[in-house]
Design a protein around this motif. Structure first.
Motif, PDB file in Angstrom:
ATOM      1  N   SER A 147       0.824  -1.209   0.000  1.00  0.00           N
ATOM      2  CA  SER A 147       0.000   0.000   0.000  1.00  0.00           C
ATOM      3  C   SER A 147       0.863   1.265   0.000  1.00  0.00           C
ATOM      4  O   SER A 147       1.845   1.364   0.740  1.00  0.00           O
ATOM      5  CB  SER A 147      -0.913   0.022   1.232  1.00  0.00           C
ATOM      6  N   ILE A 157      -9.560  -0.514  -2.853  1.00  0.00           N
ATOM      7  CA  ILE A 157      -8.406  -0.100  -3.653  1.00  0.00           C
ATOM      8  C   ILE A 157      -8.865   0.646  -4.901  1.00  0.00           C
ATOM      9  O   ILE A 157      -9.815   0.238  -5.565  1.00  0.00           O
ATOM     10  CB  ILE A 157      -7.558  -1.327  -4.041  1.00  0.00           C
ATOM     11  N   TRP A 187      -5.101   3.274  -2.256  1.00  0.00           N
ATOM     12  CA  TRP A 187      -6.429   3.070  -1.672  1.00  0.00           C
ATOM     13  C   TRP A 187      -7.446   4.017  -2.299  1.00  0.00           C
ATOM     14  O   TRP A 187      -7.107   5.094  -2.797  1.00  0.00           O
ATOM     15  CB  TRP A 187      -6.399   3.333  -0.161  1.00  0.00           C
TER      16      TRP A 187
END
Length: 484
Positions: free
Chosen positions: A140, A319, A335
């Motif tokens: 991430s 996402i 995200w």
């Protein structure tokens, strides 16, 4: 567990009883809710533990076994505390603590990365009757907040551990989610394997064979009881779903649901001696914050005694973009800001992630039915079955042609899903909707999959996408993730 002796009524109780002659019929006793019965058993377990003379020794020994870290040291400007308890659960690459024989057997060669292999926020509700688990992809995109000695800068979220250990990991997660972390729990490969072994293994189901040359995982379709080493291969495998880390996270969530089911259904949490043995084996190889002591551990144990698979829920942060390039960092996972904020707000407000769900047996798949084109052929002697299957697949969401045809060489004994190898993930999703069907790769077939309905056909199952790249936060309840 022995039944406690029945106590004789006190003199005051005997005096308060009406005489049998002329007495009114006793009012019916209101049946207590099952959870109170469970809590009574829990209380009894604690009493037995104390009466056995091991209560203090167990508590002391458990606390002494936990290796302590201080992930909250000098932290300022933290999010406001919410309701319930939030535990940041991280899995680290601790292959250097595993024997050479096990490293060879379970394909754990190479140097450890000193990073977080798994990151989850585990929320325990205020009433201790629900656990909500949110997985954070390890790649991430994250922003490390400014602190002593460094400026704010972009990073992959799993690299925060290598850069600043548990402290920077907690700070980064709080900065990205605005969820205040109450406790930190770090599990490495060794403690994971021990946990699975001491509970007697965990049952896993798979509709398709799972094979990963990197971890050595090789599971045929069916139901399996995995012990520590095999379980580690299962949750680490990344090269089953076209190298997707999302598929790996979904397997980790299913495994955690199965582990909860095993712990709550096997009597481990109701048996003081077994609970002691499990915690002793596990806590010798975990790290936790200083505030996560035996009181919190036993509180969690008591809470889990009220759990059932339906008490837990699992999801992945929504996402927006899978391959989001960041200069100096590389390809990251971006995200969906708005949808992620709604998810984390539910954690802060102690709300279920899916508050009003109607229970249906829906099979989770990787590719959404709406993205899959299907041509149906009737391979049986039964007229009209092709039309029936076409309509059922369309009702589930598949993009059928609406014009089923008869297959050549009827009758066909088994239902077949023919697919171009380039659309293998779509084929697996379609096969999940047709229990017992056989996958058959056909080069050059193109994007439209072909279903030949065989004599073995029984039903079309509902399926839904678990792919968070579609921007949705799909919540799977524990009883939907474990073997039915």
């Amino acid at each position: 567990m022995p039944t406690p002796p029945r106590q004789s009524p006190s003199p005051a109780q005997r005096r308060s009883r009406p005489s049998r002659r002329g007495a009114r019929p006793a009012a019916p006793v209101r049946r207590k809710r099952p959870r109170w019965a469970m809590r009574a058993v829990t209380t009894l377990s604690v009493v037995v533990l104390a009466s056995a003379g091991i209560g203090h020794a167990v508590v002391t020994s458990l606390d002494a076994k936990i290796e302590r870290v201080d992930p909250f040291k000098d932290m300022k400007n933290r999010p406001q505390a919410g309701t319930g308890m939030n535990v940041l659960l991280v899995g680290t690459d601790g292959r250097d603590r595993i024997s050479e024989e096990e490293r060879r057997k379970y394909r754990l060669g190479g140097a450890p990365c000193h990073c977080t292999d798994t990151i989850m926020i585990v929320h325990i509700s205020e009433d201790r009757e629900r656990a909500s688990v949110v997985s954070l992809p390890r790649d991430s995109y994250a922003e490390v907040p400014a602190g002593e000695g460094h400026k704010a800068h972009p990073i992959k979220i799993n690299a925060a551990y290598a850069e600043g250990g548990p402290n920077l990991t907690v700070r980064t997660v709080e900065h990205m989610t605005h969820v205040k972390i109450d406790h930190y729990l770090e599990v490495d490969f060794t403690s994971f394997m021990k946990t699975v072994d001491v509970v007697g293994g965990v049952q896993i189901c798979t509709a398709e064979p799972l094979k990963d040359s990197y971890t050595g995982l090789d599971l045929p379709a069916g139901t399996h009881r995995l012990m520590g080493g095999e379980a580690l291969q299962y949750v680490r495998a990344r090269h089953i779903d076209s190298g997707s880390d999302l598929g790996r996270m979904q397997r980790q969530q299913r495994f955690m649901a199965a582990l909860i089911e095993r712990a709550t259904s096997s009597g481990i949490l109701l048996n003081p001696m077994r609970f002691r043995d499990v915690t002793r084996a596990v806590l010798g190889s975990v790290r936790a914050d200083k505030g996560f002591g035996t009181g919190e551990l036993l509180d969690l144990g008591r809470a889990m005694r009220n759990f059932s698979p339906s008490s837990s829920e699992f999801t992945t942060v929504p996402i927006r973009q899978m391959a989001y390039p960041v200069k100096g960092v590389g390809s990251t996972v971006k995200w969906d800001v708005a949808k992620s904020e709604r998810l984390f707000r539910a954690l802060r407000e102690d709300q279920p992630l899916a508050a009003h769900r109607v229970r249906t047996r829906v099979v989770p798949v990787e590719v959404a039915p709406q993205d899959i084109h299907v041509q149906v052929e009737n391979g049986t002697r039964t007229e009209g079955i092709g039309k029936r299957v076409d309509a059922a697949l369309a009702a589930t969401g598949f993009r059928t042609t609406g014009r089923p045809v008869d297959a050549q060489g009827r009758p066909v004994p088994r239902t077949v899903v023919a697919h171009d190898p380039r659309w293998d993930r779509s084929a697996k999703s379609l096969a999940a909707a047709l229990p017992g069907s056989q996958l058959r790769p056909v080069k050059g077939l193109g994007p439209t999959l072909k279903v030949t309905v065989g004599e073995d056909f029984r039903q079309v199952r509902k399926v839904r996408s678990e792919d968070p790249t579609r921007g949705e936060s799909i919540v799977v309840r524990g009883d939907e993730a474990v073997c039915s």
